[in-house]
Design a protein around this motif. Structure first.
Motif, PDB file in Angstrom:
ATOM      1  N   PHE A   1       0.827  -1.214   0.000  1.00 58.42           N
ATOM      2  CA  PHE A   1       0.000   0.000   0.000  1.00 58.42           C
ATOM      3  C   PHE A   1       0.860   1.262   0.000  1.00 58.42           C
ATOM      4  CE2 PHE A   1      -2.224   3.329   2.453  1.00 58.42           C
ATOM      5  CZ  PHE A   1      -3.336   3.507   1.661  1.00 58.42           C
ATOM      6  N   LYS A   2       1.865   1.307   0.839  1.00 52.40           N
ATOM      7  CA  LYS A   2       2.694   2.517   0.950  1.00 52.40           C
ATOM      8  C   LYS A   2       3.493   2.778  -0.322  1.00 52.40           C
ATOM      9  CE  LYS A   2       2.892   3.105   5.895  1.00 52.40           C
ATOM     10  NZ  LYS A   2       3.711   3.438   7.041  1.00 52.40           N
ATOM     11  N   VAL A   3       3.867   1.752  -1.033  1.00 51.68           N
ATOM     12  CA  VAL A   3       4.573   1.940  -2.303  1.00 51.68           C
ATOM     13  C   VAL A   3       3.624   2.556  -3.330  1.00 51.68           C
ATOM     14  CG1 VAL A   3       5.679   0.742  -4.237  1.00 51.68           C
ATOM     15  CG2 VAL A   3       6.275   0.128  -1.876  1.00 51.68           C
ATOM     16  N   ILE A   4       2.421   2.062  -3.381  1.00 52.81           N
ATOM     17  CA  ILE A   4       1.416   2.631  -4.294  1.00 52.81           C
ATOM     18  C   ILE A   4       1.181   4.095  -3.954  1.00 52.81           C
ATOM     19  CG2 ILE A   4      -1.011   2.551  -5.018  1.00 52.81           C
ATOM     20  CD1 ILE A   4      -0.869  -0.522  -4.548  1.00 52.81           C
ATOM     21  N   GLN A   5       1.048   4.395  -2.684  1.00 53.43           N
ATOM     22  CA  GLN A   5       0.818   5.779  -2.252  1.00 53.43           C
ATOM     23  C   GLN A   5       2.006   6.668  -2.606  1.00 53.43           C
ATOM     24  OE1 GLN A   5      -1.913   7.184  -1.258  1.00 53.43           O
ATOM     25  NE2 GLN A   5      -3.123   5.345  -1.001  1.00 53.43           N
ATOM     26  N   ALA A   6       3.229   6.179  -2.396  1.00 57.75           N
ATOM     27  CA  ALA A   6       4.425   6.976  -2.699  1.00 57.75           C
ATOM     28  C   ALA A   6       4.532   7.234  -4.200  1.00 57.75           C
ATOM     29  CB  ALA A   6       5.677   6.270  -2.185  1.00 57.75           C
ATOM     30  N   GLU A   7       4.313   6.208  -5.005  1.00 53.33           N
ATOM     31  CA  GLU A   7       4.370   6.385  -6.457  1.00 53.33           C
ATOM     32  C   GLU A   7       3.314   7.376  -6.922  1.00 53.33           C
ATOM     33  OE1 GLU A   7       3.937   2.405  -7.972  1.00 53.33           O
ATOM     34  OE2 GLU A   7       6.066   1.945  -7.651  1.00 53.33           O
ATOM     35  N   THR A   8       2.131   7.282  -6.341  1.00 56.43           N
ATOM     36  CA  THR A   8       1.050   8.186  -6.697  1.00 56.43           C
ATOM     37  C   THR A   8       1.387   9.615  -6.266  1.00 56.43           C
ATOM     38  OG1 THR A   8      -0.521   6.373  -6.495  1.00 56.43           O
ATOM     39  CG2 THR A   8      -1.445   8.596  -6.466  1.00 56.43           C
ATOM     40  N   ALA A   9       1.968   9.754  -5.081  1.00 58.34           N
ATOM     41  CA  ALA A   9       2.363  11.081  -4.600  1.00 58.34           C
ATOM     42  C   ALA A   9       3.363  11.725  -5.549  1.00 58.34           C
ATOM     43  CB  ALA A   9       2.956  10.975  -3.195  1.00 58.34           C
ATOM     44  N   TYR A  10       4.352  10.972  -5.979  1.00 61.50           N
ATOM     45  CA  TYR A  10       5.347  11.529  -6.892  1.00 61.50           C
ATOM     46  C   TYR A  10       4.743  11.864  -8.263  1.00 61.50           C
ATOM     47  CZ  TYR A  10       9.442  11.285  -3.942  1.00 61.50           C
ATOM     48  OH  TYR A  10      10.365  11.517  -2.944  1.00 61.50           O
ATOM     49  N   LYS A  11       3.782  11.083  -8.705  1.00 59.78           N
ATOM     50  CA  LYS A  11       3.129  11.384  -9.986  1.00 59.78           C
ATOM     51  C   LYS A  11       2.381  12.723  -9.886  1.00 59.78           C
ATOM     52  CE  LYS A  11       1.656   8.352 -12.854  1.00 59.78           C
ATOM     53  NZ  LYS A  11       0.977   7.260 -13.558  1.00 59.78           N
ATOM     54  N   TRP A  12       1.623  12.912  -8.793  1.00 67.32           N
ATOM     55  CA  TRP A  12       0.901  14.180  -8.608  1.00 67.32           C
ATOM     56  C   TRP A  12       1.877  15.331  -8.401  1.00 67.32           C
ATOM     57  CZ3 TRP A  12      -3.773  14.900 -10.154  1.00 67.32           C
ATOM     58  CH2 TRP A  12      -4.711  13.864 -10.105  1.00 67.32           C
ATOM     59  N   ALA A  13       2.960  15.099  -7.666  1.00 70.84           N
ATOM     60  CA  ALA A  13       3.962  16.149  -7.443  1.00 70.84           C
ATOM     61  C   ALA A  13       4.608  16.550  -8.769  1.00 70.84           C
ATOM     62  CB  ALA A  13       5.018  15.678  -6.450  1.00 70.84           C
ATOM     63  N   SER A  14       4.845  15.581  -9.630  1.00 73.31           N
ATOM     64  CA  SER A  14       5.409  15.877 -10.945  1.00 73.31           C
ATOM     65  C   SER A  14       4.455  16.740 -11.761  1.00 73.31           C
ATOM     66  CB  SER A  14       5.712  14.573 -11.693  1.00 73.31           C
ATOM     67  OG  SER A  14       6.702  13.832 -11.023  1.00 73.31           O
TER      68      SER A  14
ATOM     69  N   GLU B   1      -0.052   9.502   3.557  1.00 74.04           N
ATOM     70  CA  GLU B   1      -0.367   8.103   3.850  1.00 74.04           C
ATOM     71  C   GLU B   1       0.897   7.292   4.112  1.00 74.04           C
ATOM     72  OE1 GLU B   1      -3.268   6.507   4.176  1.00 74.04           O
ATOM     73  OE2 GLU B   1      -4.525   8.235   3.740  1.00 74.04           O
ATOM     74  N   VAL B   2       2.027   7.797   3.618  1.00 71.20           N
ATOM     75  CA  VAL B   2       3.302   7.092   3.771  1.00 71.20           C
ATOM     76  C   VAL B   2       4.011   7.551   5.037  1.00 71.20           C
ATOM     77  CG1 VAL B   2       5.547   6.637   2.708  1.00 71.20           C
ATOM     78  CG2 VAL B   2       3.483   6.763   1.288  1.00 71.20           C
ATOM     79  N   GLY B   3       4.052   8.851   5.254  1.00 65.76           N
ATOM     80  CA  GLY B   3       4.688   9.369   6.458  1.00 65.76           C
ATOM     81  C   GLY B   3       5.253  10.761   6.255  1.00 65.76           C
ATOM     82  N   PRO B   4       5.666  11.391   7.356  1.00 66.62           N
ATOM     83  CA  PRO B   4       6.129  12.777   7.289  1.00 66.62           C
ATOM     84  C   PRO B   4       7.394  12.962   6.448  1.00 66.62           C
ATOM     85  CG  PRO B   4       6.446  11.874   9.502  1.00 66.62           C
ATOM     86  CD  PRO B   4       5.663  10.866   8.721  1.00 66.62           C
ATOM     87  N   GLU B   5       8.217  11.933   6.345  1.00 68.97           N
ATOM     88  CA  GLU B   5       9.444  12.071   5.546  1.00 68.97           C
ATOM     89  C   GLU B   5       9.103  12.281   4.066  1.00 68.97           C
ATOM     90  OE1 GLU B   5       8.840   9.316   7.475  1.00 68.97           O
ATOM     91  OE2 GLU B   5      10.048   9.872   9.219  1.00 68.97           O
ATOM     92  N   LEU B   6       8.158  11.513   3.553  1.00 68.43           N
ATOM     93  CA  LEU B   6       7.771  11.670   2.154  1.00 68.43           C
ATOM     94  C   LEU B   6       7.055  12.995   1.945  1.00 68.43           C
ATOM     95  CD1 LEU B   6       7.719  10.624  -0.723  1.00 68.43           C
ATOM     96  CD2 LEU B   6       5.591   9.426  -0.176  1.00 68.43           C
ATOM     97  N   LEU B   7       6.212  13.381   2.875  1.00 73.49           N
ATOM     98  CA  LEU B   7       5.525  14.665   2.766  1.00 73.49           C
ATOM     99  C   LEU B   7       6.539  15.803   2.681  1.00 73.49           C
ATOM    100  CD1 LEU B   7       2.936  16.332   2.754  1.00 73.49           C
ATOM    101  CD2 LEU B   7       2.929  16.186   5.258  1.00 73.49           C
TER     102      LEU B   7
END
Length: 99
Positions: A16-29, A66-72
């Motif tokens: 789940f967290k990998v999906i969320q991280a990949e999605t976060a980077y896609k939106w950030a891009s 959803e992943v954590g404060p470090e990714l945010l």
């Protein structure tokens, strides 16, 4: 369009967290790209692109939380220079005329 089969494969193959991280980077891009497009946009497109960038960044922040404060923090740090340049550009345009 829905691609349920691809989604099932992703769900079954990635945490789940990998999906969320990949999605976060896609939106950030998308946010960074929108902010970058502001720098060369016609005046009548500036605010539309700024609003899109803000919406995309909000999605990136939502998924990264959803992943954590470090990714945010990483997402914010990576997009911030693009945002800063875009706002500087808009501010400079507003100094010349109403945008």
């Amino acid at each position: 369009m829905l691609n349920v089969e691809a989604a099932k494969e992703e769900i079954l193959s990635k945490p789940f967290k990998v999906i969320q991280a990949e999605t976060a980077y896609k939106w950030a891009s998308r946010a960074a790209a929108s902010y970058e497009l502001v720098l060369t946009a016609a005046d009548n497109d500036l605010m539309r692109l700024m609003i899109m960038a803000s919406d995309f960044l909000g999605e990136a922040r939502e998924h990264s939380s959803e992943v954590g404060p470090e990714l945010l923090k990483a997402i914010n740090d990576k997009v911030h220079p693009y945002m800063q340049a875009a706002w500087k550009h808009v501010d400079n345009k507003n100094g010349d005329k109403n945008v």
